[in-house]
Enzyme design. Sequence first.
Site, PDB file in Angstrom:
ATOM      1  N   HIS A  93       0.837  -1.206   0.000  1.00 59.71           N
ATOM      2  CA  HIS A  93       0.000   0.000   0.000  1.00 59.71           C
ATOM      3  C   HIS A  93       0.872   1.256   0.000  1.00 59.71           C
ATOM      4  CE1 HIS A  93      -3.751   2.228   1.235  1.00 59.71           C
ATOM      5  NE2 HIS A  93      -2.810   3.091   1.607  1.00 59.71           N
ATOM      6  N   GLU A  94       1.837   1.299   0.912  1.00 54.48           N
ATOM      7  CA  GLU A  94       2.678   2.497   1.038  1.00 54.48           C
ATOM      8  C   GLU A  94       3.647   2.637  -0.134  1.00 54.48           C
ATOM      9  OE1 GLU A  94       1.562   4.573   2.999  1.00 54.48           O
ATOM     10  OE2 GLU A  94       0.388   3.251   4.286  1.00 54.48           O
ATOM     11  N   HIS A  97       1.970   4.474  -2.889  1.00 54.12           N
ATOM     12  CA  HIS A  97       2.062   5.928  -2.685  1.00 54.12           C
ATOM     13  C   HIS A  97       3.436   6.445  -3.093  1.00 54.12           C
ATOM     14  CE1 HIS A  97      -1.781   5.992  -0.803  1.00 54.12           C
ATOM     15  NE2 HIS A  97      -1.397   5.563   0.385  1.00 54.12           N
TER      16      HIS A  97
END
Length: 190
Positions: A93-94, A97
Amino acid sequence: RWRAMTTIDDPVEPRDPSTSCARLIDRALASNSAVKSLMAAMERAGCPVNRSFFACEHCTQECQGGYDRNRGVILCQQHMMNSSALIESTMIHELIHAFDDCRAHVNWSDLKHHACTEIRAANLSGDCSFIQEVTRGNLSIRAQQQKCVRRRAELSVAMNPSSSGAQDVKDAVAAAWHHCYYDRAPFEDK
């Protein structure tokens, strides 16, 4: 940018949280194909990252982790429950980003920019898998995955200090939806 709490039940032996977290990061870097793919994509995009890009910390927020342009990926060790699956999904997820920031230079105070990367991270990281949604008690026959992605993007964007309220958040997610939901880079080339 900061991933809200979720549940994945994959415990490993209990240890000092920082040691367990670091060990699970090392395991993910060595064996998780999505983590490896994202790191390779970042290198191709001109933003190479290595092990030092990931840190285990005690976080004051009720979240699993976050991405900070200057510090990298921060995993909230007290919320990881010594779970390799949770560490890996949070890292993915990170890293989405971080990849988005690398390729598009995200303006984090622009809610539409923030919404786009949250939509992509929720959609591509496994946050909205069928198992995750059942675990959360969210089950719908029609468009459950899209509902989840929208809900999780709105929750994350709502934490942005630039947000002036729920309608502002909904508008940003709606404005970014079509382009960002269908953007699967770097997992699929267009």
